[in-house]
Enzyme design. Structure first.
Site, PDB file in Angstrom:
ATOM      1  CG  ASP A  55      21.764  34.073 109.219  1.00  0.00           C
ATOM      2  OD1 ASP A  55      21.887  35.248 109.612  1.00  0.00           O
ATOM      3  OD2 ASP A  55      21.546  33.783 108.038  1.00  0.00           O
ATOM      4  CG  HIS A  62      19.448  42.734 108.773  1.00  0.00           C
ATOM      5  ND1 HIS A  62      18.438  42.622 107.845  1.00  0.00           N
ATOM      6  CD2 HIS A  62      19.610  41.487 109.291  1.00  0.00           C
ATOM      7  CE1 HIS A  62      18.011  41.375 107.801  1.00  0.00           C
ATOM      8  NE2 HIS A  62      18.694  40.665 108.669  1.00  0.00           N
ATOM      9  NE  ARG A  71      11.395  42.848 118.731  1.00  0.00           N
ATOM     10  CZ  ARG A  71      12.227  42.132 117.979  1.00  0.00           C
ATOM     11  NH1 ARG A  71      11.925  40.872 117.700  1.00  0.00           N
ATOM     12  NH2 ARG A  71      13.328  42.653 117.509  1.00  0.00           N
ATOM     13  CD  GLU A 130      22.034  36.897 105.976  1.00  0.00           C
ATOM     14  OE1 GLU A 130      20.949  37.226 106.468  1.00  0.00           O
ATOM     15  OE2 GLU A 130      22.660  35.881 106.342  1.00  0.00           O
ATOM     16  CG  ASP A 162      18.691  34.114 105.863  1.00  0.00           C
ATOM     17  OD1 ASP A 162      18.259  32.952 105.829  1.00  0.00           O
ATOM     18  OD2 ASP A 162      18.487  34.901 106.803  1.00  0.00           O
ATOM     19  CD  GLN A 169      11.702  35.128 110.607  1.00  0.00           C
ATOM     20  OE1 GLN A 169      11.718  35.342 109.399  1.00  0.00           O
ATOM     21  NE2 GLN A 169      12.615  35.613 111.415  1.00  0.00           N
ATOM     22  CE1 TYR A 173      10.522  37.155 116.969  1.00  0.00           C
ATOM     23  CE2 TYR A 173       8.228  36.920 116.311  1.00  0.00           C
ATOM     24  CZ  TYR A 173       9.242  37.677 116.853  1.00  0.00           C
ATOM     25  OH  TYR A 173       8.991  38.951 117.281  1.00  0.00           O
TER      26      TYR A 173
END
Length: 225
Positions: A55, A62, A71, A130, A162, A169, A173
């Protein structure tokens, strides 16, 4: 799909001819009863065996939006996004046909002001519309496929959802990227639209702005990076 684009085009042309308004089979009611199935009697399935999938962040907007979520706005877009394709390998075994129920996942969640994570059901399940590319013919291990050859390998495209557990996450991540927050479900359409069918609608994409790319060569291993 594994036979290559020449065969894809031949079969597509034959099917179009058989289903054309002036096709001889249109008057053969017995034959039509054997080869055509009413939609009300059809069960949809994942249209292809999927060995693996990746992906990608293909849209700058996006990538910026998701980066802002994790962030903040000032560090939303990672510098490498302007230079290389950014993606992650998903879990092929959890790809399901559109309409299949998706169960809310459980995992470790950590609120920004919490001292430690807790195990709980995700409170931030998200999905993204997507487009997925279905590869028909592959390549030998270690043999690259150039951009110019890509269309000879892509059979067609499907719509894809998705699914993401954003709170799981966000905690997991760093530093290796998505794992359980992305592995609990991915929905795809049962209908694959071939590249040839989309050709009349081809148009130019947005202008790409990239920085300088440094090419490193190594005679000892014979690769470019």
């Amino acid at each position: 799909m594994a036979m290559g684009r020449k065969h894809w085009r031949f079969i597509r042309t034959e099917l179009q001819s058989l289903l054309a308004a002036d096709s001889p089979i249109k008057t053969d009611t017995q034959l039509l009863a054997k080869i055509l199935v009413p939609m009300s009697q059809v069960t949809m399935h994942v249209p292809v065996t999927i060995g693996d999938y990746t992906d990608f962040y293909a849209s700058k907007e996006h990538a910026t939006n998701v980066g802002t979520m994790f962030r903040g706005r000032e560090n939303a877009l990672n510098p490498n996004w302007l230079h290389i394709p950014i993606g992650y390998h998903g879990r092929a075994s959890s790809i399901v046909v559109s309409g299949t129920s998706i169960r809310r996942p459980k995992g470790q969640l950590k609120a920004p002001d919490a001292e430690a994570p807790v195990f709980a059901a995700s409170r931030k399940v998200d999905f993204e519309l997507e487009m997925a590319f279905v590869v028909g013919t592959g390549n030998q291990l270690g043999e690259p496929i150039s951009i110019g050859e890509a269309e000879e390998h892509i059979f067609g495209v499907v719509l894809m959802n998705d699914w993401s557990a954003r709170d799981i996450q966000a905690w997991e991540y760093v530093p290796l990227g998505p794992f359980l927050g992305k592995s609990f479900g991915t929905s795809i359409s049962p209908w694959i639209v071939t590249l040839d069918a989309l050709e009349p609608f081809r148009c130019s994409g947005p202008e790409q702005v990239i920085g300088a790319i440094l090419i490193l060569e190594s005679d000892s291993i014979g690769v470019h990076s």
